[in-house]
Design an enzyme around this catalytic site. Sequence first.
Site, PDB file in Angstrom:
ATOM      1  N   ARG A  10     -35.982 -23.996  -6.825  1.00 53.88           N
ATOM      2  CA  ARG A  10     -35.902 -24.826  -5.671  1.00 53.88           C
ATOM      3  C   ARG A  10     -37.023 -24.881  -4.886  1.00 53.88           C
ATOM      4  O   ARG A  10     -37.501 -23.685  -4.345  1.00 53.88           O
ATOM      5  CB  ARG A  10     -34.517 -24.507  -4.982  1.00 53.88           C
ATOM      6  CG  ARG A  10     -34.232 -25.381  -3.662  1.00 53.88           C
ATOM      7  CD  ARG A  10     -33.739 -26.786  -3.968  1.00 53.88           C
ATOM      8  NE  ARG A  10     -33.114 -27.434  -2.765  1.00 53.88           N
ATOM      9  CZ  ARG A  10     -32.817 -28.667  -2.948  1.00 53.88           C
ATOM     10  NH1 ARG A  10     -32.761 -29.361  -3.969  1.00 53.88           N
ATOM     11  NH2 ARG A  10     -32.207 -29.159  -1.658  1.00 53.88           N
ATOM     12  N   GLU A  56      -5.083  -3.438  -6.682  1.00 55.99           N
ATOM     13  CA  GLU A  56      -5.178  -2.041  -7.259  1.00 55.99           C
ATOM     14  C   GLU A  56      -5.710  -1.097  -6.029  1.00 55.99           C
ATOM     15  O   GLU A  56      -6.644  -0.097  -6.171  1.00 55.99           O
ATOM     16  CB  GLU A  56      -6.468  -2.040  -8.237  1.00 55.99           C
ATOM     17  CG  GLU A  56      -6.192  -2.789  -9.536  1.00 55.99           C
ATOM     18  CD  GLU A  56      -5.309  -1.606 -10.409  1.00 55.99           C
ATOM     19  OE1 GLU A  56      -5.111  -0.462 -10.178  1.00 55.99           O
ATOM     20  OE2 GLU A  56      -4.786  -1.992 -11.424  1.00 55.99           O
ATOM     21  N   SER A 107       0.849  -1.135  -0.043  1.00 54.34           N
ATOM     22  CA  SER A 107       0.071  -0.052   0.005  1.00 54.34           C
ATOM     23  C   SER A 107       1.035   1.164  -0.237  1.00 54.34           C
ATOM     24  O   SER A 107       0.572   2.224  -0.695  1.00 54.34           O
ATOM     25  CB  SER A 107      -1.015   0.033   1.257  1.00 54.34           C
ATOM     26  OG  SER A 107      -1.828  -1.216   1.203  1.00 54.34           O
TER      27      SER A 107
HETATM   28  C1  LIG Z   1      -2.941 -11.930  -6.921  1.00 53.01           C
HETATM   29  C2  LIG Z   1      -2.349 -10.801  -6.908  1.00 53.01           C
HETATM   30  C3  LIG Z   1      -1.930 -10.103  -7.905  1.00 53.01           C
HETATM   31  C4  LIG Z   1      -1.324  -8.903  -7.833  1.00 53.01           C
HETATM   32  N1  LIG Z   1      -0.837  -8.330  -8.744  1.00 53.01           N
HETATM   33  C5  LIG Z   1       0.116  -7.132  -8.762  1.00 53.01           C
HETATM   34  C6  LIG Z   1       0.904  -6.863  -9.864  1.00 53.01           C
HETATM   35  O1  LIG Z   1       0.515  -7.064 -10.956  1.00 53.01           O
HETATM   36  N2  LIG Z   1       1.624  -5.737  -9.907  1.00 53.01           N
HETATM   37  C7  LIG Z   1       1.876  -4.976  -8.655  1.00 53.01           C
HETATM   38  O2  LIG Z   1       2.653  -4.129  -8.438  1.00 53.01           O
HETATM   39  N3  LIG Z   1       1.253  -5.416  -7.461  1.00 53.01           N
HETATM   40  C8  LIG Z   1       0.381  -6.481  -7.478  1.00 53.01           C
HETATM   41  N4  LIG Z   1      -0.366  -7.186  -6.388  1.00 53.01           N
HETATM   42  C9  LIG Z   1       0.123  -6.426  -5.188  1.00 53.01           C
HETATM   43  C10 LIG Z   1      -0.927  -5.834  -4.590  1.00 53.01           C
HETATM   44  O3  LIG Z   1      -1.264  -4.616  -5.350  1.00 53.01           O
HETATM   45  C11 LIG Z   1      -0.934  -5.555  -3.001  1.00 53.01           C
HETATM   46  O4  LIG Z   1      -0.951  -6.713  -2.392  1.00 53.01           O
HETATM   47  C12 LIG Z   1      -1.668  -4.409  -2.472  1.00 53.01           C
HETATM   48  O5  LIG Z   1      -1.382  -3.136  -3.152  1.00 53.01           O
HETATM   49  C13 LIG Z   1      -1.706  -4.407  -0.944  1.00 53.01           C
HETATM   50  O6  LIG Z   1      -0.337  -4.518  -0.552  1.00 53.01           O
HETATM   51  P1  LIG Z   1       0.089  -5.289   0.543  1.00 53.01           P
HETATM   52  O7  LIG Z   1      -0.168  -6.699   0.179  1.00 53.01           O
HETATM   53  O8  LIG Z   1       1.521  -5.107   0.899  1.00 53.01           O
HETATM   54  O9  LIG Z   1      -0.671  -5.146   2.035  1.00 53.01           O
HETATM   55  P2  LIG Z   1      -0.449  -4.272   3.123  1.00 53.01           P
HETATM   56  O10 LIG Z   1      -0.366  -2.756   2.446  1.00 53.01           O
HETATM   57  O11 LIG Z   1       0.645  -4.612   4.005  1.00 53.01           O
HETATM   58  O12 LIG Z   1      -1.891  -4.206   4.039  1.00 53.01           O
HETATM   59  C14 LIG Z   1      -1.902  -5.459   5.019  1.00 53.01           C
HETATM   60  C15 LIG Z   1      -3.273  -4.570   5.535  1.00 53.01           C
HETATM   61  O13 LIG Z   1      -2.794  -3.788   6.580  1.00 53.01           O
HETATM   62  C16 LIG Z   1      -3.931  -2.768   6.473  1.00 53.01           C
HETATM   63  N5  LIG Z   1      -3.356  -1.496   6.273  1.00 53.01           N
HETATM   64  C17 LIG Z   1      -2.215  -0.962   5.529  1.00 53.01           C
HETATM   65  N6  LIG Z   1      -1.949   0.310   5.377  1.00 53.01           N
HETATM   66  C18 LIG Z   1      -2.893   0.743   6.340  1.00 53.01           C
HETATM   67  C19 LIG Z   1      -3.274   2.334   6.622  1.00 53.01           C
HETATM   68  N7  LIG Z   1      -2.552   3.206   6.179  1.00 53.01           N
HETATM   69  N8  LIG Z   1      -4.532   2.047   7.388  1.00 53.01           N
HETATM   70  C20 LIG Z   1      -5.282   0.858   7.869  1.00 53.01           C
HETATM   71  N9  LIG Z   1      -4.975  -0.275   7.507  1.00 53.01           N
HETATM   72  C21 LIG Z   1      -4.050  -0.326   6.723  1.00 53.01           C
HETATM   73  C22 LIG Z   1      -4.763  -3.155   5.079  1.00 53.01           C
HETATM   74  O14 LIG Z   1      -5.906  -2.644   5.256  1.00 53.01           O
HETATM   75  C23 LIG Z   1      -4.575  -4.607   4.923  1.00 53.01           C
HETATM   76  O15 LIG Z   1      -5.682  -5.256   5.698  1.00 53.01           O
HETATM   77  C24 LIG Z   1      -0.871  -8.156  -6.298  1.00 53.01           C
HETATM   78  C25 LIG Z   1      -1.276  -8.816  -5.315  1.00 53.01           C
HETATM   79  C26 LIG Z   1      -2.052 -10.067  -5.453  1.00 53.01           C
HETATM   80  C27 LIG Z   1      -2.371 -10.827  -4.157  1.00 53.01           C
END
Ligand SMILES: Cc1cc2nc3c(=O)[nH]c(=O)nc-3n(C[C@H](O)[C@H](O)[C@H](O)COP(=O)(O)OP(=O)(O)OC[C@H]3O[C@@H](n4cnc5c(N)ncnc54)[C@H](O)[C@@H]3O)c2cc1C
Length: 689
Positions: A362, A472, A189
């Site tokens: 159903r 996204e 994020s």
């Molecule tokens: C199947 C899949 C395909 C993907 N494809 C791509 C791709 O093609 N290219 C690419 O670049 N990325 C890709 N991603 C990555 C995806 O964009 C990230 O997983 C997403 O942006 C979230 O980041 P993170 O996983 O690090 O979660 P984190 O940011 O670590 O979040 C984890 C938790 O912490 C919470 N959290 C985080 N920050 C805050 C805040 N400020 N306030 C409150 N809560 C918060 C969130 O709500 C969440 O519940 C993909 C991911 C998956 C699983």
Amino acid sequence: MEQKKQNPTAEDETQIISRRIQRISLHITPIPRPLHDHDNNLGLLPCATREKLEVETEKLSVYLRGKYRDMQEKIYEYFNARPELQTPVEISKDEHRELCWRQMYGLIRETGIRPLKYVAEEPAKYFAITEAVGAVDISLGIKLGVQYSLWGGSVMNLGTKKHKDKYSEKIDNLEYPGCFAMTELHHGSNVQGIQTVATFDPITDEFTINTPNDGAIKWWIGNAAVHGKFASVFAKLMLPTHDAKGVSDMGVHAFIVPLRDFKTHQALPGIEIHDCGHKVGLNGVDNGALRFTSVRIPRDNLLNRFGDVSRDGKYTSSLPTINKRFAATLGELVGGRVGLAYSSVGVLKIASTIAIRYSLLRQQFGPPKQPEISILDYQSQQHKLMPMLASTYAFHFATVNLVKIYSQMKMTHDEQLVGEVHALSAGIKAYVTSYTAKSLSVCREACGGHGYAAVNRFGTLRNDHDIFQTFEGDNTVLLQQVAADLLKQYKEKFQGGTLSVTWNYLRESMNTYLSQPNPVTSRWEGVEHLRDPKFQLDAFRYRTSRLLQSAAVRLRKHSKTLGGFGAWNRCLNHLLTLAESHIESVILEKFIEAVEKCPDASSRAALKLVCDLYALHRIWNDIGTYRNVDYVAPNKAKAIHKLTDHLSFQVRNIAKELVDAFDLPDHVTRAPIAMQSEAYAQYTQHVGF
Ligand SMILES: Cc1cc2nc3c(=O)[nH]c(=O)nc-3n(C[C@H](O)[C@H](O)[C@H](O)COP(=O)(O)OP(=O)(O)OC[C@H]3O[C@@H](n4cnc5c(N)ncnc54)[C@H](O)[C@@H]3O)c2cc1C
């Protein structure tokens, strides 16, 4: 007899099997009878049937699906004609990835569809394509989104003419399959926290891309594990300082990095690629991890729309700060979010179609000594599915509107519209995808045990769609962007500034909020009043204004002791509720407009019914909020509840027409439990009879 039971002949066996098929078919295929037979149903049904509207499904469907219906038909027909390209129920990860590639390649090469062209010139058409391919297989929808919206979109939106000339056609015809490499192992994020670096080397006129530590490995990158030849890699742009002793960080930029050799398909020198492996869903998409070690790319590979580096290493940008450049860069990528919201509504349409068609067919229980009744005649089933159907319609019109203003923004680059689309796409994506994710479980449950059979699709829909809530932009993070924007607008309102179009309503309703609720209207409980769009919209907006006002007061109070970050965190749940409330107001407003604009009277009447159910159900869900401040008097609250129930019954009566109007082809809603009675035979065959 005894003997026969123990050693049945072949003939007996055939009879036994045929009896069993008959019994099972009867169990799941009711004897056809009129759906609205008063004598055979519970008391609530006559109440519902009395006011059944006549709906002309075809006309409603034309209004819903608009001008891209033909394009979607073309896609459905393409896959219908190629059973070998339809995803089977059981498939391994590797087979699914290959199938998904063949599905995309076949579609692009054989139908002449050019998604990237539409990304640039006609976004609404592109989103209609993604909805249709996502209905065929969500993995395919996402794979296509990675290729065209993320990889292609980053080149088109962050690059300049030289990039478009060189790459666009080959991205469009799939000669250049690519990835969008933003997320890292330690930063998802928080994109500004990414650590990959791109350092300019003035001697060779190149950038060197490096992964400085394991936390900076690009992770989850779609298309990377198997098919991608290129990636747009997001990295901090480093420029040598004048004395050449150090480097200065110019912020996050995107770079085109070739990943694999065109002839051998092997990873290029300095690039290490690993597979992120089997996932909970979306296994047709090959997500991978990328590490870069001194990977050299020409200076021209910097996507230089918002910042450029000259031959002698000078940085230029029309935007003065790192933050402004970062905002502009991410702002250009909102198309992915718009597409995801749009596709999520597509998934909701499929799920509600399957669940509602099944619930109509159903039958379980019934009055004593009378035939069993359709499970959709149970109030509880109606409460599960009818507000969901109403929400599906509401979200449809809200996302169509989002696509419309997104397209306007792309054409005009109007600054106010950019801000509006940014917040609205974040909010609608978060709200709709969270709602769909929850609804998929509700639909499965509403179909009982048969909902759990993989062939009936809920499992894949649920698993594939789940991640829509995270990629996204994580939904919780996105909603905070909406809340922040609302607070900015709030501040501007009190400083006499102009509000953007979507927020304009706050001007009026904030004033209403600051005065007390009207003691007269809070007691009005007539059906006409409750079904008046003005009452409904006022109620939604009142709630948003109230939440906004109280959030602003709380933030001010807490920031004195906790500072800005601490105060925000202390009020976080409040802020998320505020954002959702605002998004619901926008959704209702767009739904009301769509009802009013509908040219066909019978469709308009059906839509009005559905819209009223959406609005009153939401108000009833939050009745505590309204009661607390006497916005709604006790008797009015009761009247809202009663009317919501009544509308649910009425919508139930036209539920078949309402889902038929989504006009999804059989191979998309191919869940046998949702098909007409003869198709149940396929279901029994599927399990081996
Ligand atoms: C199947 C899949 C395909 C993907 N494809 C791509 C791709 O093609 N290219 C690419 O670049 N990325 C890709 N991603 C990555 C995806 O964009 C990230 O997983 C997403 O942006 C979230 O980041 P993170 O996983 O690090 O979660 P984190 O940011 O670590 O979040 C984890 C938790 O912490 C919470 N959290 C985080 N920050 C805050 C805040 N400020 N306030 C409150 N809560 C918060 C969130 O709500 C969440 O519940 C993909 C991911 C998956 C699983």
